[in-house]
Design an enzyme around this catalytic site. Structure first.
Site, short mmCIF file in Angstrom:
data_model
loop_
_atom_site.label_atom_id
_atom_site.label_comp_id
_atom_site.label_asym_id
_atom_site.label_seq_id
_atom_site.Cartn_x
_atom_site.Cartn_y
_atom_site.Cartn_z
N HIS A 1 1.01 -1.36 0.03
CA HIS A 1 0.17 0.02 0.00
C HIS A 1 0.81 1.27 0.06
O HIS A 1 0.45 2.35 -0.94
CB HIS A 1 -0.93 -0.02 1.35
N CYS B 1 -30.34 6.29 -11.45
CA CYS B 1 -29.55 5.44 -10.45
C CYS B 1 -29.84 3.86 -10.78
O CYS B 1 -29.44 2.92 -9.87
CB CYS B 1 -29.49 5.94 -8.98
C1 PEP Z 1 -34.48 1.31 -9.07
O1 PEP Z 1 -35.51 0.98 -9.13
O2 PEP Z 1 -34.02 1.69 -10.29
C2 PEP Z 1 -33.49 1.62 -7.82
C3 PEP Z 1 -32.22 2.39 -8.24
O3 PEP Z 1 -33.99 1.38 -6.68
P1 PEP Z 1 -33.87 -0.11 -6.15
O4 PEP Z 1 -33.17 -1.00 -7.58
O5 PEP Z 1 -33.04 -0.47 -5.01
O6 PEP Z 1 -35.30 -0.59 -6.26
#
Ligand code: PEP
Ligand code: MG
Length: 660
Positions: A181, A486
């Protein structure tokens, strides 16, 4: 002057005074009288080291920051802390002896397993022990105020955190390895790291001049050698700064965040180079235990994550329980369609005490970083209002209790068609949007995301899903708030360009996909900016003497309508018509009344003499160029007999069209 050949873990050249970091001084085991005072000494040394490591992580990035974060996890290991406490409480050991003994026991345990990774961990553990012992003894002594070459028998990241990295010109140790490291940190700092001779290292005293060059350690070099090595070192540093500045300048607009589900993911997250956390799924804290986590448990986890992000966006989602995420202690009633039942925010709004505990922890953690709270499974604006009310109530309580807190921005997950379709309305209530495409796909396509045998129907790239994404991002932009994605779709390299084109500002992907997503997004942005680039306005010389006529007044809709591009007309004084720009003659009309030129940037210019003059079949026109000729601005292209044109009842107007 003395020269010693060493092994090179990180190549490079350095010149500077040595600073010898003393390690390994053993203590006699001794019994203490005040065991509580000893425990308090231990606790404060752990806090001081944790602070040092977290500052070192915050001051660095990428792999280096990840290494310091891993050290923090090692430091917080409940097993080692429990052992130290036992040695103090039960056996009356001093905190120094207890830390040393625990270090020995654990290192031996790790060594017995024997793999290379494990032995690296054992080295890190030794270093952590040494550093704690040193702090218990009052900290490192006599660290110089000026830059130095760091010398030690053995070194770990925890020991490195004791010194300011900007002061390190080079590192020399007796024991080391290119894969350690410390070697990785040296590489990232851009300083040479040599190792390998116990005798030579034992000879070095703090303050002596050293040179590291081409695998050699030179003790007490002559002035000329010292000066040349210092010059080479400074030139290498400047080059590194220049490259770093250039790389930073080549950044992309779309921010690439990471999804995590535990503070344990932080070292990998930091190493990934993510611009922040786009989704911290807090469910794990709720699903793993026999009971709901306490406010304190949650506060520690959220604060840990917020601090590690050192000011970068840290989006923490409130518990998204229910449906596929069931926990025994919550004992939710069985539902026929759990995905359409009590899940996500619906549970939070029903279980007020549970939700307020989480909100209090989030508000408290917000005082330690750039926390942004996000709520899942929103369908209506009143739900957002209820959350804001609950947050305000928590803020009031915390303020009455005198606990530090901050009211964080509140975002919503757009993962139901209802939310996407009413994004305009929700954007008035939310501080940011994050589209959960996993659920948005499920609810838009009326297909359980876990349905077996129907996988071909589950298509996050379905036109309906993409349109909802576009609507959401557009609504967000109209209201000045950002839109992230996301869900898993954010990491799909085949669709990233489309998502960016739809107006998505951020992509949040699993840690392992951050760097690939950055690369794809950068390429996509470059392609889009080429595609959308507006052509530079063309500056053209007048092709004839006379009076300028604006495009709208040209008495021929073929030109005034814009079908042929931007046009201008000239009422000519004489029949001489010149090239309005440099170019190549692309085309000459058989009837000699029109010439087109190709400009160097690929655009085409049409020069047309008279309106409807095609009917004169070339009578009254003389051409002075041939197709393929190169012409310069002002070269004579053709001459028209204006009298003849007028006599034929036609307009002699000279028209220039810049073809699209
Ligand atoms: C989604 O629904 O795209 C999301 C990011 O939430 P999860 O997968 O945790 O339901
Ligand atoms: Mg979801």
């Amino acid at each position: 002057m003395k020269e010693v050949v060493l092994k090179v873990a990180q190549a490079g050249c350095a010149a500077g005074e040595a600073y010898f970091l003393e390690t390994g001084e053993k203590t006699e085991t001794s019994e203490v009288t005040d065991r509580n005072a000893e425990l308090a000494r231990y606790d404060s040394a752990v806090s001081a080291l944790d602070r040092e490591l977290s500052e070192s992580a915050a001051d660095s990035d990428g792999e280096t920051a990840a290494i310091f974060e891993t050290e923090r996890i090692l430091l917080e290991d409940p097993k080692s802390a429990g052992m130290v406490r036992q040695f103090i409480e039960n056996d009356g050991m001093s905190s120094v002896s207890a830390v040393e003994k625990t270090g020995n026991v654990l290192a031996e345990e790790i060594r017995r397993n024997g793999t290379a990774v494990i032995s690296q961990r054992s080295g890190d553990l030794n270093g952590l022990t040494e550093r704690l012992v040193s702090l218990l003894r009052g900290g490192e002594k006599d660290i110089p105020a000026h830059p130095f070459i760091l010398v030690a028998q053995e070194l770990s990241p925890a020991q490195l955190s004791a010194v300011n990295p900007e002061q390190i010109l080079g590192i020399v140790t007796a024991k080391g390895s290119p894969a350690s490291h410390v070697s990785i940190i040296a590489g990232n700092l851009g300083v040479p790291y040599y190792y390998g001779s116990e005798e030579a290292i034992a000879e070095i005293r703090s303050g002596v001049r050293l040179v590291l060059d081409a695998g050699k350690l030179i003790l007490d070099p002559d002035d000329e050698m010292y000066r040349m090595a210092a010059e080479a070192m400074n030139a290498a540093k400047e080059e590194k700064h220049r490259k770093k500045a250039a790389a930073e300048g080549a950044g992309i607009r779309t921010r690439i965040f990471a999804n995590i589900s535990s503070p344990q993911d932080i070292p990998a997250l930091i190493a990934s180079g993510a611009d922040g956390i786009g989704l911290f799924r807090t469910e794990l804290l709720f699903l793993n235990g026999a009971a709901a986590p306490t406010e304190e448990d949650q506060f520690i986890a959220y604060r840990r994550v917020a601090e590690a992000m050192a000011g970068k966006d840290t989006v923490i989602r409130t518990m998204d329980l229910g449906s596929d995420k069931q926990s025994a202690w919550l004992s939710l009633p069985k539902e026929k369609n759990p995905a359409l039942g009590c899940r996500g925010l619906r549970i939070s709004l029903q279980k007020e005490a549970l939700f307020k505990t989480q909100l209090r922890a989030l508000l408290r953690a917000s005082a330690y970083g750039n926390v942004r709270v996000m709520i899942p499974m929103v369908t209506s604006g009143w739900e957002v209002d209820r959350v804001r009310e609950a947050m305000a109530a928590c803020a009031g309580e915390l303020s009455d209790e005198g606990l530090p807190y901050r009211l964080p921005p509140l975002g919503i997950m757009v993962e139901t068609p209802a939310a996407a379709v009413t994004a305009d309305h929700l954007a008035e209530k939310a501080d940011f949007f994050s589209i959960g495409t996993n659920d948005l796909t499920q609810y838009t396509l009326a297909l359980d995301r876990e349905a077996v045998g129907l996988e071909s129907y589950y298509d996050p790239c379905h036109e309906a899903v993409l349109r909802l994404i576009g609507m959401t991002a557009a609504a967000g932009h109209r209201h000045g708030i950002s839109t992230a994605i996301c869900g898993e779709l954010a990491a799909n390299p085949d669709i990233i360009e489309k998502l960016i084109e739809l107006g998505v500002d951020e992509l949040s992907v699993s840690v392992s996909k951050v760097s690939a997503t950055k690369a794809v997004a950068l390429e996509a942005e470059n392609r889009l900016s080429r595609k959308n680039r507006k052509p530079e306005p063309v500056s053209l010389a007048a092709p004839a003497d006379g009076k300028l006529v604006p495009m709208k007044d040209i008495p021929d809709p073929a030109f005034s309508s814009g079908i042929l591009g931007e046009c201008t007309g000239i009422d000519p004084e004489n029949g001489k018509i010149y090239a309005p720009c440099d170019g190549t003659v692309l085309f000459i009309a058989e009837t000699k009344h029109a010439v087109s030129l190709l400009m160097a940037d690929g655009r085409k210019i049409l020069i047309h003499a008279g309106i409807d003059t095609v009917q004169l079949r070339g009578d009254g026109f003389t051409i002075f160029v041939r197709e393929g000729d190169t012409v310069a601005v002002g070269d004579l292209l053709l001459e028209a007999d204006l009298e003849k044109i007028r006599k034929a009842g036609l307009s002699p107007m000279v028209i220039t069209a810049c073809c699209p």
